[in-house]
Motif scaffolding. Structure first.
Motif, PDB file in Angstrom:
ATOM      1  N   ARG A 104      32.296  39.656  31.931  1.00 49.36           N
ATOM      2  CA  ARG A 104      33.633  39.409  31.394  1.00 49.36           C
ATOM      3  C   ARG A 104      33.546  38.896  29.950  1.00 49.36           C
ATOM      4  O   ARG A 104      34.316  39.296  29.094  1.00 49.36           O
ATOM      5  CB  ARG A 104      34.377  38.420  32.295  1.00 49.36           C
ATOM      6  CG  ARG A 104      35.837  38.267  31.974  1.00 49.36           C
ATOM      7  CD  ARG A 104      36.546  37.443  33.045  1.00 49.36           C
ATOM      8  NE  ARG A 104      37.949  37.329  32.724  1.00 49.36           N
ATOM      9  CZ  ARG A 104      38.889  38.187  33.104  1.00 49.36           C
ATOM     10  NH1 ARG A 104      38.558  39.238  33.829  1.00 49.36           N
ATOM     11  NH2 ARG A 104      40.143  38.010  32.755  1.00 49.36           N
ATOM     12  N   THR A 144      40.719  42.173  32.549  1.00 44.31           N
ATOM     13  CA  THR A 144      40.702  42.424  33.984  1.00 44.31           C
ATOM     14  C   THR A 144      40.800  43.918  34.281  1.00 44.31           C
ATOM     15  O   THR A 144      40.090  44.447  35.145  1.00 44.31           O
ATOM     16  CB  THR A 144      41.835  41.649  34.692  1.00 44.31           C
ATOM     17  OG1 THR A 144      41.621  40.245  34.460  1.00 44.31           O
ATOM     18  CG2 THR A 144      41.872  41.929  36.185  1.00 44.31           C
ATOM     19  N   GLU A 189      37.459  45.539  33.358  1.00 51.89           N
ATOM     20  CA  GLU A 189      36.476  45.212  34.400  1.00 51.89           C
ATOM     21  C   GLU A 189      36.653  46.110  35.620  1.00 51.89           C
ATOM     22  O   GLU A 189      35.684  46.633  36.152  1.00 51.89           O
ATOM     23  CB  GLU A 189      36.654  43.764  34.865  1.00 51.89           C
ATOM     24  CG  GLU A 189      35.939  42.737  34.061  1.00 51.89           C
ATOM     25  CD  GLU A 189      36.119  41.346  34.669  1.00 51.89           C
ATOM     26  OE1 GLU A 189      35.111  40.626  34.683  1.00 51.89           O
ATOM     27  OE2 GLU A 189      37.227  40.988  35.098  1.00 51.89           O
ATOM     28  N   ASN A 207      33.935  48.881  36.998  1.00 50.36           N
ATOM     29  CA  ASN A 207      33.332  48.653  38.307  1.00 50.36           C
ATOM     30  C   ASN A 207      33.786  49.649  39.360  1.00 50.36           C
ATOM     31  O   ASN A 207      33.371  49.546  40.511  1.00 50.36           O
ATOM     32  CB  ASN A 207      33.609  47.231  38.770  1.00 50.36           C
ATOM     33  CG  ASN A 207      32.914  46.197  37.903  1.00 50.36           C
ATOM     34  OD1 ASN A 207      31.822  46.427  37.434  1.00 50.36           O
ATOM     35  ND2 ASN A 207      33.573  45.081  37.668  1.00 50.36           N
TER      36      ASN A 207
END
Length: 84
Positions: free
Chosen positions: A3, A76, A79, A83
């Motif tokens: 992050r 966010t 991320e 992922n």
């Protein structure tokens, strides 16, 4: 990618979107408001979307940076895309 690494790359993109905001971006946090704290125009926001897509090799699906209020919202989202 952590992050913190995403945040640092995003800060570079925010500065490149408008050099006049360098000081504000350098002092920003994840709670910084994308529009109010940086004073971006719609052109700056478009540049931001394109730069994020290129830097992180992701695509905004049905979303744009204008759908996010804070820097943390963008981090966010990035991320989640990295992922998935």
């Amino acid at each position: 990618m952590t992050r913190a690494e995403i945040f640092e790359k995003l800060k570079e993109i925010l500065v490149s979107a408008d050099e006049r905001n360098r000081e504000a971006v350098e002092k920003c946090s994840e709670d910084s408001d994308l529009i109010h704290d940086f004073g971006f125009s719609s052109v700056n926001m478009l540049y931001l979307v394109i730069s994020i897509e290129e830097e992180f090799d992701i695509r905004f699906k049905e979303l744009g940076v204008s759908d996010f209020k804070k820097v943390s919202d963008v981090i966010t989202y990035i991320e989640g895309e990295l992922n998935s």
